[in-house]
Design a protein around this motif. Structure first.
Motif, PDB file in Angstrom:
ATOM      1  N   TYR A  49       0.849  -1.187   0.000  1.00 50.72           N
ATOM      2  CA  TYR A  49       0.000   0.000   0.000  1.00 50.72           C
ATOM      3  C   TYR A  49       0.886   1.239   0.000  1.00 50.72           C
ATOM      4  O   TYR A  49       1.887   1.294   0.720  1.00 50.72           O
ATOM      5  CB  TYR A  49      -0.920   0.039   1.221  1.00 50.72           C
ATOM      6  N   ILE A  50       0.505   2.205  -0.811  1.00 51.73           N
ATOM      7  CA  ILE A  50       1.173   3.500  -0.814  1.00 51.73           C
ATOM      8  C   ILE A  50       0.092   4.565  -0.692  1.00 51.73           C
ATOM      9  O   ILE A  50      -0.859   4.589  -1.469  1.00 51.73           O
ATOM     10  CB  ILE A  50       1.983   3.735  -2.101  1.00 51.73           C
ATOM     11  N   SER A  51       0.229   5.434   0.297  1.00 52.86           N
ATOM     12  CA  SER A  51      -0.749   6.511   0.473  1.00 52.86           C
ATOM     13  C   SER A  51      -0.029   7.844   0.526  1.00 52.86           C
ATOM     14  O   SER A  51       1.160   7.926   0.843  1.00 52.86           O
ATOM     15  CB  SER A  51      -1.560   6.302   1.753  1.00 52.86           C
ATOM     16  N   SER A  52      -0.787   8.876   0.221  1.00 51.90           N
ATOM     17  CA  SER A  52      -0.240  10.237   0.285  1.00 51.90           C
ATOM     18  C   SER A  52      -1.400  11.209   0.288  1.00 51.90           C
ATOM     19  O   SER A  52      -2.452  10.944  -0.311  1.00 51.90           O
ATOM     20  CB  SER A  52       0.669  10.516  -0.916  1.00 51.90           C
ATOM     21  N   PRO A  53      -1.223  12.368   0.926  1.00 49.45           N
ATOM     22  CA  PRO A  53      -2.249  13.411   0.839  1.00 49.45           C
ATOM     23  C   PRO A  53      -2.126  14.257  -0.425  1.00 49.45           C
ATOM     24  O   PRO A  53      -2.928  15.158  -0.647  1.00 49.45           O
ATOM     25  CB  PRO A  53      -1.986  14.251   2.097  1.00 49.45           C
ATOM     26  N   ASP A  54      -1.135  13.948  -1.257  1.00 47.12           N
ATOM     27  CA  ASP A  54      -0.825  14.739  -2.445  1.00 47.12           C
ATOM     28  C   ASP A  54      -1.313  13.996  -3.694  1.00 47.12           C
ATOM     29  O   ASP A  54      -0.742  12.979  -4.097  1.00 47.12           O
ATOM     30  CB  ASP A  54       0.685  14.973  -2.512  1.00 47.12           C
ATOM     31  N   ILE A  55      -2.372  14.509  -4.333  1.00 43.56           N
ATOM     32  CA  ILE A  55      -2.951  13.828  -5.489  1.00 43.56           C
ATOM     33  C   ILE A  55      -1.989  13.814  -6.673  1.00 43.56           C
ATOM     34  O   ILE A  55      -1.929  12.830  -7.427  1.00 43.56           O
ATOM     35  CB  ILE A  55      -4.291  14.487  -5.881  1.00 43.56           C
ATOM     36  N   SER A  56      -1.180  14.860  -6.857  1.00 44.66           N
ATOM     37  CA  SER A  56      -0.237  14.871  -7.986  1.00 44.66           C
ATOM     38  C   SER A  56       0.772  13.738  -7.855  1.00 44.66           C
ATOM     39  O   SER A  56       1.139  13.100  -8.857  1.00 44.66           O
ATOM     40  CB  SER A  56       0.477  16.223  -8.076  1.00 44.66           C
ATOM     41  N   PHE A  57       1.227  13.475  -6.641  1.00 49.00           N
ATOM     42  CA  PHE A  57       2.156  12.362  -6.436  1.00 49.00           C
ATOM     43  C   PHE A  57       1.460  11.032  -6.732  1.00 49.00           C
ATOM     44  O   PHE A  57       2.036  10.154  -7.382  1.00 49.00           O
ATOM     45  CB  PHE A  57       2.674  12.377  -5.000  1.00 49.00           C
ATOM     46  N   LEU A  58       0.224  10.894  -6.279  1.00 48.95           N
ATOM     47  CA  LEU A  58      -0.505   9.647  -6.523  1.00 48.95           C
ATOM     48  C   LEU A  58      -0.730   9.430  -8.016  1.00 48.95           C
ATOM     49  O   LEU A  58      -0.657   8.297  -8.504  1.00 48.95           O
ATOM     50  CB  LEU A  58      -1.841   9.682  -5.773  1.00 48.95           C
ATOM     51  N   LYS A  59      -1.003  10.503  -8.766  1.00 48.96           N
ATOM     52  CA  LYS A  59      -1.153  10.389 -10.212  1.00 48.96           C
ATOM     53  C   LYS A  59       0.129   9.894 -10.862  1.00 48.96           C
ATOM     54  O   LYS A  59       0.107   9.073 -11.788  1.00 48.96           O
ATOM     55  CB  LYS A  59      -1.540  11.746 -10.812  1.00 48.96           C
ATOM     56  N   SER A  60       1.262  10.387 -10.366  1.00 52.81           N
ATOM     57  CA  SER A  60       2.541  10.042 -10.985  1.00 52.81           C
ATOM     58  C   SER A  60       2.936   8.588 -10.772  1.00 52.81           C
ATOM     59  O   SER A  60       3.686   8.022 -11.562  1.00 52.81           O
ATOM     60  CB  SER A  60       3.644  10.963 -10.451  1.00 52.81           C
ATOM     61  N   ILE A  61       2.428   7.976  -9.702  1.00 53.75           N
ATOM     62  CA  ILE A  61       2.837   6.595  -9.410  1.00 53.75           C
ATOM     63  C   ILE A  61       1.752   5.556  -9.698  1.00 53.75           C
ATOM     64  O   ILE A  61       2.049   4.363  -9.728  1.00 53.75           O
ATOM     65  CB  ILE A  61       3.266   6.440  -7.940  1.00 53.75           C
TER      66      ILE A  61
END
Length: 533
Positions: A49-61
């Motif tokens: 699982y990988i989580s982040s509050p940053d949607i741009s980072f989530l889009k990139s991965i």
């Protein structure tokens, strides 16, 4: 303890790892790529699982980890702004969830997004967030769980009850929880939950403590006094509902000789007496070393004008008990208590007698009042199926009840003791069947940690006496650090490790939940995610 790298975590051999990434833009500005780092990790580090509050980072991965790890948006508080969309997390998660579907497979949200509370800290109806996300094929993980932080009053300071609210309700089940106390979460999920949505199907065996399979009695302390004011009709009703085996009545006497149930003869501790009878304040050194307003100075009609006053032992530091019921309920006379017990499904009653010698100087015969009430209610008859326990710290009081062979006599030992010689135990056997001790008599404590057990239980059992221990309370400030602020761990210690015969508690529901379910030989939590913060 130092900082852990992912390589260090690998040495712990976890089955799966949840990685949360924050400050993505900061790393970019410093020419550091979290994405490249994660992609370069060896297969031996099982990132699931990988989580982040940053949607741009989530889009990139999101595309690069497809089939390798699940991607989740970690929502911050409602009013916090997500940097990519410049919208609040509350608006994104609660109003525009479908927009996340192409990017993430799930969301990690503060628990109050799912079960909000009102300003009085009672639960409101759940939101539709879990159902909405599941309808979109997205998973929902709840964060913010911690045993040593106050939750809603609906949970009665029992952290397991809070987990069950999220996984064992009839409407939905979250897909995982983020917690500071993984043992409590895994215990609640694997041992206590039973919804159809709960996918845990471990091999189970019945809860067994001793060779004859008996478990400790669940004995109340002033009824379910963690939920309602002690010794009121509501506290006794709640205790029966919660699964108590034995409900108790500490007998007090009014000035005109009425026997009734109350935790203390000092009315200021659990009633509103201080607001109406301040002229009655006196000091009675034979009872306590501070002044008070005592029941034997008021008539029963005067006492009936008082309201209960629910005060927990840690109210001054913010750990209150059920404020909505602070003055609810009414006090019961001893005959009224016995009538209620007879019509309930409890296996027995405990009658506690204190201060008999002093009451005699006031012309009040508490022992005679108890004896008469029990006889009038036919508790002395062979036909009576409920157990009767008579409890006192006065051996002469207990000796009086030898004439009732059906009654079990319990000696209260107030001072903390660590052992008992054979002569002293043999002396106790002359007038008692059971000893009641405080928790400190069974465990050795150094600071707030347990350093070992005493041999008192063994000594008592060797003499064919039984042993009760208490008082157990759910508030985390009452629980040693070794128990992870989890009252069920304390219950397990006194019942399994020390094999006590009775647990005296102000929260019988917690003990009943522990004993009514199963302990598991194996625990498989692969299908439900518990992440440690």
């Amino acid at each position: 303890m130092g900082m852990y790298t992912l390589d260090d975590v690998k040495e712990l051999q976890p089955s799966r790892i949840w990685v949360n990434v924050e400050y993505g833009k900061f790393y970019e500005e410093h020419k550091l790529s979290i994405e490249d780092y994660l992609l370069a990790l060896p297969k031996e580090i099982p990132i699931a699982y990988i989580s982040s509050p940053d949607i741009s980072f989530l889009k990139s991965i999101s595309g690069k980890f497809k089939g390798k790890a699940k991607i989740a948006l970690r929502s911050l508080w409602e009013n916090a702004t997500e940097p990519t969309l410049s919208k609040s997390y509350g608006d994104i998660v609660m109003k525009d969830l479908s927009s996340l579907k192409p990017i993430v497979s799930g969301i990690l949200v503060p628990k109050h997004f799912i079960w909000p509370t009102n300003k009085e800290e009672y639960l409101l109806p759940s939101t539709s967030l879990v159902k909405d996300a599941h309808a979109l094929g997205m998973e929902v993980y709840a964060s913010g769980f911690s045993n040593d932080n106050f939750g809603s009053y609906n949970y009665s300071h029992d952290p397991a009850a809070e987990y069950l609210q999220f996984i064992d309700n009839p409407d939905f089940c979250v897909d995982g929880v983020l917690t500071d106390f993984t043992p409590t979460a895994s215990g609640a999920i694997a041992c206590l939950a039973h919804t159809k949505e709960n996918l845990l199907l471990p091999t189970a065996k019945p809860f067994v403590l001793s060779e004859n399979g008996e478990r400790p009695l669940i004995i109340t302390h002033n009824g379910a006094s963690g939920v309602f004011s002690g010794c009121t009709d509501l506290s006794y009703q709640q205790a029966v509902k919660d699964g108590a085996d034995i409900i108790d009545c500490s007998v007090r006497m009014s000035k005109d000789g009425v026997a009734f149930c109350l935790g203390s003869s000092d009315l200021t501790t659990s009633t509103t007496a201080a607001t109406t009878f301040m002229t009655k304040v006196i000091t009675v050194s034979e009872i306590q070393n501070k002044s008070g307003i005592f029941s034997f100075d008021l008539s029963w009609s005067e006492i009936q004008t008082l309201k209960p006053d629910l005060n927990g032992p840690y109210a001054q530091v913010g750990l209150k008990r059920n404020p909505a019921a602070k003055n609810a309920g009414k006090f019961l006379t001893l005959p009224g208590f016995l009538d209620f017990a007879k019509t309930s499904n409890v296996s027995g009653i405990l009658i506690e007698i204190e201060d008999a010698p002093y009451l005699a100087t006031r012309g009040l015969g508490v022992v005679d009042a108890v004896s008469s009430a029990l006889v009038n209610a036919s508790y002395d008859k062979e036909s009576n199926q409920q157990r009767v326990l008579i409890q006192s710290d006065d051996s002469s009081v207990l000796s009086v009840f030898k004439k009732f062979p059906k009654f079990e006599r319990v000696l209260v030992i107030d001072p903390i003791i660590s052992s008992a010689s054979k002569p002293s135990v043999d002396e106790i056997k002359e007038f008692a069947h059971t000893v009641m001790v405080s928790r400190g008599s069974l465990v050795r404590v150094h600071g707030f940690f347990l350093s070992g057990f005493t041999d008192l239980v063994e000594r008592v059992h060797d003499a064919n006496l039984t042993l009760h221990v208490g008082v157990l309370r759910n508030e985390f400030m009452n629980i040693g650090f070794d128990y992870f602020a989890d009252p069920m761990v304390e219950i397990a210690t006194y019942s399994m490790a020390l094999v006590s015969d009775g647990l005296v508690t102000e929260f019988p529901a917690t003990a009943a939940a522990y004993f009514s379910k199963y302990l598991f030989e194996t625990m498989n939590v692969e299908q439900f995610q518990i992440a440690a913060t």
